[in-house]
Design an enzyme around this catalytic site. Structure first.
Site, mmCIF file in Angstrom:
data_model
loop_
_atom_site.group_PDB
_atom_site.id
_atom_site.type_symbol
_atom_site.label_atom_id
_atom_site.label_comp_id
_atom_site.label_asym_id
_atom_site.label_seq_id
_atom_site.Cartn_x
_atom_site.Cartn_y
_atom_site.Cartn_z
ATOM 1 N N GLY A 200 -0.904 -6.655 5.855
ATOM 2 C CA GLY A 200 -0.472 -7.161 4.554
ATOM 3 C C GLY A 200 -1.059 -6.227 3.516
ATOM 4 N N GLU A 201 -1.625 -6.764 2.472
ATOM 5 C CA GLU A 201 -2.275 -5.930 1.469
ATOM 6 C C GLU A 201 -3.764 -6.270 1.495
ATOM 7 O OE1 GLU A 201 -0.051 -3.739 0.289
ATOM 8 O OE2 GLU A 201 -1.902 -2.747 -0.338
ATOM 9 N N SER A 202 -4.572 -5.297 1.887
ATOM 10 C CA SER A 202 -5.993 -5.585 2.093
ATOM 11 C C SER A 202 -6.681 -6.131 0.839
ATOM 12 C CB SER A 202 -6.722 -4.348 2.611
ATOM 13 O OG SER A 202 -6.468 -3.233 1.803
ATOM 14 N N CYS B 48 -3.938 -3.424 11.001
ATOM 15 C CA CYS B 48 -3.525 -2.771 9.758
ATOM 16 C C CYS B 48 -4.450 -3.169 8.595
ATOM 17 C CB CYS B 48 -2.063 -3.054 9.482
ATOM 18 S SG CYS B 48 -1.319 -1.787 8.463
ATOM 19 N N ARG C 89 -7.430 4.247 3.913
ATOM 20 C CA ARG C 89 -6.215 3.464 3.614
ATOM 21 C C ARG C 89 -5.008 4.385 3.538
ATOM 22 N NH1 ARG C 89 -6.176 -0.490 -1.475
ATOM 23 N NH2 ARG C 89 -4.192 -1.136 -0.604
ATOM 24 N N ILE D 83 2.925 0.767 9.567
ATOM 25 C CA ILE D 83 3.523 0.525 8.245
ATOM 26 C C ILE D 83 2.442 0.762 7.188
ATOM 27 C CG2 ILE D 83 4.706 -1.139 6.746
ATOM 28 C CD1 ILE D 83 5.473 -2.679 9.365
ATOM 29 N N ARG D 84 2.591 1.822 6.437
ATOM 30 C CA ARG D 84 1.566 2.213 5.447
ATOM 31 C C ARG D 84 0.168 1.985 6.048
ATOM 32 N NH1 ARG D 84 0.966 1.426 0.118
ATOM 33 N NH2 ARG D 84 1.041 -0.826 0.202
ATOM 34 N N HIS E 257 0.792 -2.459 14.278
ATOM 35 C CA HIS E 257 1.209 -3.869 14.296
ATOM 36 C C HIS E 257 1.716 -4.286 15.682
ATOM 37 C CE1 HIS E 257 1.262 -4.594 9.882
ATOM 38 N NE2 HIS E 257 1.380 -3.285 9.853
ATOM 39 N N GLU F 146 2.155 -7.140 16.752
ATOM 40 C CA GLU F 146 2.944 -8.384 16.639
ATOM 41 C C GLU F 146 4.407 -8.104 16.296
ATOM 42 O OE1 GLU F 146 1.013 -7.090 14.487
ATOM 43 O OE2 GLU F 146 1.866 -7.347 12.487
HETATM 44 N N1 GLN Z 1 -1.472 -0.278 3.088
HETATM 45 C C1 GLN Z 1 -1.986 -1.600 3.275
HETATM 46 C C2 GLN Z 1 -3.401 -1.726 2.725
HETATM 47 O O1 GLN Z 1 -4.019 -0.735 2.519
HETATM 48 C C3 GLN Z 1 -1.974 -1.993 4.726
HETATM 49 C C4 GLN Z 1 -0.571 -2.004 5.233
HETATM 50 C C5 GLN Z 1 -0.286 -3.035 6.253
HETATM 51 O O2 GLN Z 1 -1.116 -3.901 6.575
HETATM 52 N N2 GLN Z 1 0.907 -3.002 6.782
HETATM 53 O O3 GLN Z 1 -3.866 -2.801 2.502
#
Ligand code: GLN
Length: 200
Positions: free
Chosen positions: A54-56, A86, A117, A144-145, A180, A182
């Site tokens: 998600g977004e840390s 992630c 990151r 993913i990112r 990921h 999942e």
């Molecule tokens: N780029 C996100 C972060 O730095 C992590 C990306 C993800 O969990 N898919 O929080």
């Protein structure tokens, strides 16, 4: 007793992890339960916990505000399995990069690892590649990112690498992944994680 896995559900790919844990229980023939939670009191009553992607920055704020962070730290101290994928990997780490510092993201500090990151850059925001995971074997990993691990402390076991980066590592009962698991049908990473807490 039914083995219970909590999935931190404040944000990110929560339901996918819940389903993967349930499918992994089926594959292993174990009676288990997987529950998503955004409140305190659930992690502390669980046998293991997953911190999704998600977004840390967002996940960090919410888990520290809700008291879930302290419960995860206690669970880890009790020797129970904790998996971060992630953004979850970033939160597990002890050493953030300049982005983590700039955003003042509070970390759980459970793994002696250095994370970067968004390590794979803008051109490759999202990709899938087959990697070899120690103890599991070849695995289609979805990034993913994604963050990467750039360095590990002496008690950390490196489980997989891709290019110059470490993308999976384990420190005793703590498992951290850049990708990921999942998001694929393959439940072997979740099975591995469940087996960290159960003697089959
Ligand atoms: N780029 C996100 C972060 O730095 C992590 C990306 C993800 O969990 N898919 O929080």
């Amino acid at each position: 007793m039914v083995y219970k896995v909590a999935v931190v559900g404040v944000q990110g790919d929560v339901e996918e992890h819940v389903l993967s844990v349930r499918r992994a229980f089926e594959e292993l023939g174990i009676e288990g339960k997987a529950v998503a939670t955004r409140k305190s009191g659930v992690v502390s009553e669980s046998d293991a916990v997953v911190i999704p992607g998600g977004e840390s920055t967002t996940i960090s704020k919410l888990i520290f505000r809700e008291g879930i962070a302290d419960e995860i730290i206690q669970l880890a101290k009790d020797g129970k399995p904790v998996m971060g994928t992630c953004a979850g990997l970033i939160l597990l780490s002890m050493h953030g990069d300049e982005q983590v510092e700039r955003t003042k993201t509070k970390l759980l500090g459970l793994m002696d690892i250095w994370v970067k990151r968004n390590a794979f850059g803008r051109q490759r925001e999202s990709f899938q590649v087959n990697v070899d995971i120690k103890g599991i074997g070849p695995f289609d990993a979805v990034f993913i990112r994604a963050p990467a691990i750039t360095k590990v402390g002496e008690y950390v076991d490196v489980l997989a690498t891709y290019k110059d980066y470490i993308i999976a590592a384990k420190q005793e009962n703590i498992l951290g992944l850049s990708f990921h698991p999942e998001l694929t049908d393959d439940t072997r990473v979740h099975e591995y994680f469940i087996k960290m807490g159960i003697d089959l």
